[in-house]
Design a protein around this motif. Structure first.
Motif, PDB file in Angstrom:
ATOM      1  N   ALA A  35       5.884  48.558  21.602  1.00  0.00           N
ATOM      2  CA  ALA A  35       6.298  47.183  21.324  1.00  0.00           C
ATOM      3  C   ALA A  35       7.582  47.173  20.514  1.00  0.00           C
ATOM      4  O   ALA A  35       7.719  47.919  19.534  1.00  0.00           O
ATOM      5  CB  ALA A  35       5.204  46.442  20.562  1.00  0.00           C
ATOM      6  N   LEU A  36       8.521  46.334  20.925  1.00  0.00           N
ATOM      7  CA  LEU A  36       9.751  46.091  20.173  1.00  0.00           C
ATOM      8  C   LEU A  36       9.595  44.772  19.431  1.00  0.00           C
ATOM      9  O   LEU A  36       9.387  43.724  20.058  1.00  0.00           O
ATOM     10  CB  LEU A  36      10.957  46.009  21.105  1.00  0.00           C
ATOM     11  N   VAL A  37       9.687  44.816  18.102  1.00  0.00           N
ATOM     12  CA  VAL A  37       9.553  43.601  17.302  1.00  0.00           C
ATOM     13  C   VAL A  37      10.724  43.509  16.338  1.00  0.00           C
ATOM     14  O   VAL A  37      11.405  44.498  16.059  1.00  0.00           O
ATOM     15  CB  VAL A  37       8.219  43.567  16.515  1.00  0.00           C
ATOM     16  N   MET A 163       8.402  44.149  29.658  1.00  0.00           N
ATOM     17  CA  MET A 163       7.811  42.825  29.450  1.00  0.00           C
ATOM     18  C   MET A 163       8.526  42.132  28.296  1.00  0.00           C
ATOM     19  O   MET A 163       8.547  42.641  27.172  1.00  0.00           O
ATOM     20  CB  MET A 163       6.314  42.955  29.159  1.00  0.00           C
ATOM     21  N   ASP A 164       9.112  40.970  28.580  1.00  0.00           N
ATOM     22  CA  ASP A 164       9.885  40.231  27.582  1.00  0.00           C
ATOM     23  C   ASP A 164       9.140  38.963  27.200  1.00  0.00           C
ATOM     24  O   ASP A 164       9.136  37.981  27.952  1.00  0.00           O
ATOM     25  CB  ASP A 164      11.276  39.911  28.150  1.00  0.00           C
ATOM     26  N   GLU A 165       8.505  38.970  26.036  1.00  0.00           N
ATOM     27  CA  GLU A 165       7.704  37.836  25.552  1.00  0.00           C
ATOM     28  C   GLU A 165       6.769  37.331  26.665  1.00  0.00           C
ATOM     29  O   GLU A 165       6.755  36.131  26.971  1.00  0.00           O
ATOM     30  CB  GLU A 165       8.618  36.696  25.087  1.00  0.00           C
ATOM     31  N   PRO A 166       5.977  38.191  27.272  1.00  0.00           N
ATOM     32  CA  PRO A 166       5.246  37.801  28.482  1.00  0.00           C
ATOM     33  C   PRO A 166       4.188  36.731  28.279  1.00  0.00           C
ATOM     34  O   PRO A 166       3.858  36.017  29.211  1.00  0.00           O
ATOM     35  CB  PRO A 166       4.604  39.116  28.941  1.00  0.00           C
ATOM     36  N   PHE A 167       3.653  36.609  27.057  1.00  0.00           N
ATOM     37  CA  PHE A 167       2.567  35.655  26.833  1.00  0.00           C
ATOM     38  C   PHE A 167       2.986  34.501  25.927  1.00  0.00           C
ATOM     39  O   PHE A 167       2.174  33.718  25.466  1.00  0.00           O
ATOM     40  CB  PHE A 167       1.353  36.369  26.216  1.00  0.00           C
ATOM     41  N   GLY A 168       4.294  34.398  25.674  1.00  0.00           N
ATOM     42  CA  GLY A 168       4.785  33.430  24.701  1.00  0.00           C
ATOM     43  C   GLY A 168       4.583  31.983  25.083  1.00  0.00           C
ATOM     44  O   GLY A 168       4.515  31.114  24.221  1.00  0.00           O
ATOM     45  N   ALA A 169       4.509  31.686  26.383  1.00  0.00           N
ATOM     46  CA  ALA A 169       4.393  30.295  26.821  1.00  0.00           C
ATOM     47  C   ALA A 169       2.947  29.858  27.009  1.00  0.00           C
ATOM     48  O   ALA A 169       2.692  28.745  27.465  1.00  0.00           O
ATOM     49  CB  ALA A 169       5.161  30.103  28.129  1.00  0.00           C
ATOM     50  N   VAL A 170       1.999  30.723  26.647  1.00  0.00           N
ATOM     51  CA  VAL A 170       0.581  30.438  26.856  1.00  0.00           C
ATOM     52  C   VAL A 170      -0.045  29.976  25.540  1.00  0.00           C
ATOM     53  O   VAL A 170       0.341  30.435  24.463  1.00  0.00           O
ATOM     54  CB  VAL A 170      -0.143  31.697  27.386  1.00  0.00           C
ATOM     55  N   ASP A 171      -1.019  29.069  25.606  1.00  0.00           N
ATOM     56  CA  ASP A 171      -1.679  28.570  24.406  1.00  0.00           C
ATOM     57  C   ASP A 171      -2.387  29.718  23.681  1.00  0.00           C
ATOM     58  O   ASP A 171      -2.704  30.751  24.286  1.00  0.00           O
ATOM     59  CB  ASP A 171      -2.681  27.476  24.766  1.00  0.00           C
ATOM     60  N   VAL A 193       4.862  51.171  29.306  1.00  0.00           N
ATOM     61  CA  VAL A 193       5.207  49.768  29.076  1.00  0.00           C
ATOM     62  C   VAL A 193       6.073  49.629  27.830  1.00  0.00           C
ATOM     63  O   VAL A 193       5.778  50.225  26.786  1.00  0.00           O
ATOM     64  CB  VAL A 193       3.938  48.906  28.897  1.00  0.00           C
ATOM     65  N   VAL A 194       7.149  48.851  27.956  1.00  0.00           N
ATOM     66  CA  VAL A 194       7.923  48.409  26.796  1.00  0.00           C
ATOM     67  C   VAL A 194       7.760  46.903  26.707  1.00  0.00           C
ATOM     68  O   VAL A 194       8.096  46.170  27.649  1.00  0.00           O
ATOM     69  CB  VAL A 194       9.407  48.782  26.911  1.00  0.00           C
ATOM     70  N   LEU A 195       7.226  46.449  25.586  1.00  0.00           N
ATOM     71  CA  LEU A 195       6.895  45.041  25.379  1.00  0.00           C
ATOM     72  C   LEU A 195       7.747  44.477  24.257  1.00  0.00           C
ATOM     73  O   LEU A 195       7.730  44.994  23.136  1.00  0.00           O
ATOM     74  CB  LEU A 195       5.410  44.912  25.023  1.00  0.00           C
ATOM     75  N   LEU A 206      -1.667  45.342  20.632  1.00  0.00           N
ATOM     76  CA  LEU A 206      -1.508  45.923  21.963  1.00  0.00           C
ATOM     77  C   LEU A 206      -0.886  47.317  21.968  1.00  0.00           C
ATOM     78  O   LEU A 206      -1.194  48.125  22.839  1.00  0.00           O
ATOM     79  CB  LEU A 206      -0.637  45.004  22.828  1.00  0.00           C
ATOM     80  N   ALA A 207       0.002  47.599  21.032  1.00  0.00           N
ATOM     81  CA  ALA A 207       0.874  48.767  21.167  1.00  0.00           C
ATOM     82  C   ALA A 207       0.241  50.065  20.676  1.00  0.00           C
ATOM     83  O   ALA A 207      -0.564  50.083  19.745  1.00  0.00           O
ATOM     84  CB  ALA A 207       2.180  48.519  20.416  1.00  0.00           C
ATOM     85  N   ASP A 208       0.660  51.158  21.300  1.00  0.00           N
ATOM     86  CA  ASP A 208       0.368  52.497  20.785  1.00  0.00           C
ATOM     87  C   ASP A 208       1.313  52.823  19.640  1.00  0.00           C
ATOM     88  O   ASP A 208       0.926  53.451  18.664  1.00  0.00           O
ATOM     89  CB  ASP A 208       0.526  53.533  21.900  1.00  0.00           C
TER      90      ASP A 208
END
Length: 325
Positions: A35-37, A163-171, A193-195, A206-208
């Motif tokens: 994960a990239l944060v 994956m670029d903010e894949p779940f950001g638009a979900v409640d 995966v790079v998230l 989610l991330a390792d």
């Protein structure tokens, strides 16, 4: 473990002199979820998009499975890298089946093979092909559209998924469900995966490993989630993690026998609400908070093996953080 993706002294500088990513070097291991944060404007999405050449790097190298991406045909590169974005980008005039089949069709797969793969992927992401296959994107919920986007990205079994903010638009509720579902899919498939996410909770759940970027695209820390939470490498990481580190650690740890209070075994503990050894620490905390006396029996194989209380959680947190140091 072999590196699936290598960023080697990567720089992205725009014509006006703005540096989005500065001398960035790190590796993404094969089969891991990284994960990239970081704060807004730290170059997370730019970093991700350089990996499939949606953004061209200024200098340095990016290798995917040992190949310099600048030496690979751009179209061929993108067809073998899955890509999922926040608003999915489904074709509105195409059905769910047709959307998922996009890349297989571009690669010339025959109908039978394509149909079988689409059905397999929709099942994988929790959508019944018979129920959803003929629907159009506007007939789906946000979470369902996101699942279709994941299925489409996995259509040709890419070795790398971006994956670029894949779940950001979900409640929020749907987001937690999607996160759990995606974690299951990742364990099952083993895709690298790079998230990219702005959500620290999502990253550590989610991330390792988690890569924390600061403004200007500088790498502040790259480590397992527990290490990022318990031992921030810089003030920038500490500021990002904030005061909720202990609460986030609860979602990562599991209850072990050594954490338990010693006064177990009485007959009255064998009935009523209980926890199982190995339960997530956040579930342990919630159960203790709801118990009238703040004590919850813990079972293993049907037998009570101890009692969980507030001290149990503290003990477990110390154990989790010590293991990461």
């Amino acid at each position: 473990m072999a590196a699936a993706i290598v960023f080697d002294h990567v720089l992205k500088e725009y014509p006006d002199g703005t540096v989005a990513v500065d001398d960035l070097s790190f590796e993404v291991r094969e089969h891991e979820l990284l994960a990239l944060v970081g704060p807004s404007g730290c170059g997370k999405s730019t970093t991700l998009r350089m990996a499939n050449r949606l953004v061209e790097l200024t200098s340095g190298r990016i290798l995917i499975n040992g190949e310099d991406i600048t030496q690979v045909d751009t179209v061929a590169l993108r067809r073998r890298i899955g890509y999922v974005i926040q608003h999915v980008g489904l074709f509105p005039h195409r059905t769910v089946t047709q959307n998922v089949a996009t890349v297989p069709q571009l690669l010339g797969w025959d109908r039978a093979r394509t149909r079988a793969r689409v059905g397999e992927l929709l099942e994988l992401v929790g959508l019944d092909p018979d129920h959803y296959g003929r629907r159009y994107p506007h007939e789906l919920s946000g979470g369902e559209r996101q699942r279709v986007g994941v299925a489409r990205a996995l259509a040709v079994d890419p070795p790398v998924l971006l994956m670029d903010e894949p779940f950001g638009a979900v409640d929020p509720v749907g987001r937690r469900r999607l996160q759990a579902e995606f974690r299951r899919i990742h364990r099952e498939l083993g895709t690298t995966v790079v998230l990219v996410t702005h959500d620290v909770d999502e990253a550590v759940r989610l991330a390792d490993r988690v890569a924390v970027l600061s403004r200007g695209g500088r790498l502040e820390q790259l480590a397992p989630p527990v290490s990022v939470l318990s031992a921030p490498a810089s003030p920038a990481v500490a500021d990002l993690v904030g005061s909720g580190a202990a609460v986030r650690l609860l979602s990562l740890g599991r209850l072990e026998r050594a954490d338990l209070a010693a006064d177990a075994g009485t007959a009255d503990l064998a009935i009523g609400p209980h926890l199982e050894l190995g339960a997530a620490l956040d579930d342990v905390f919630a159960a203790i908070a709801q118990a009238p006396d703040g004590r919850v029996p813990v079972r293993e194989g049907g037998a009570v093996v101890g009692v969980a209380d507030a001290d149990t959680v503290v003990t477990a947190l110390h154990r989790v953080t010590a293991a990461a140091s």
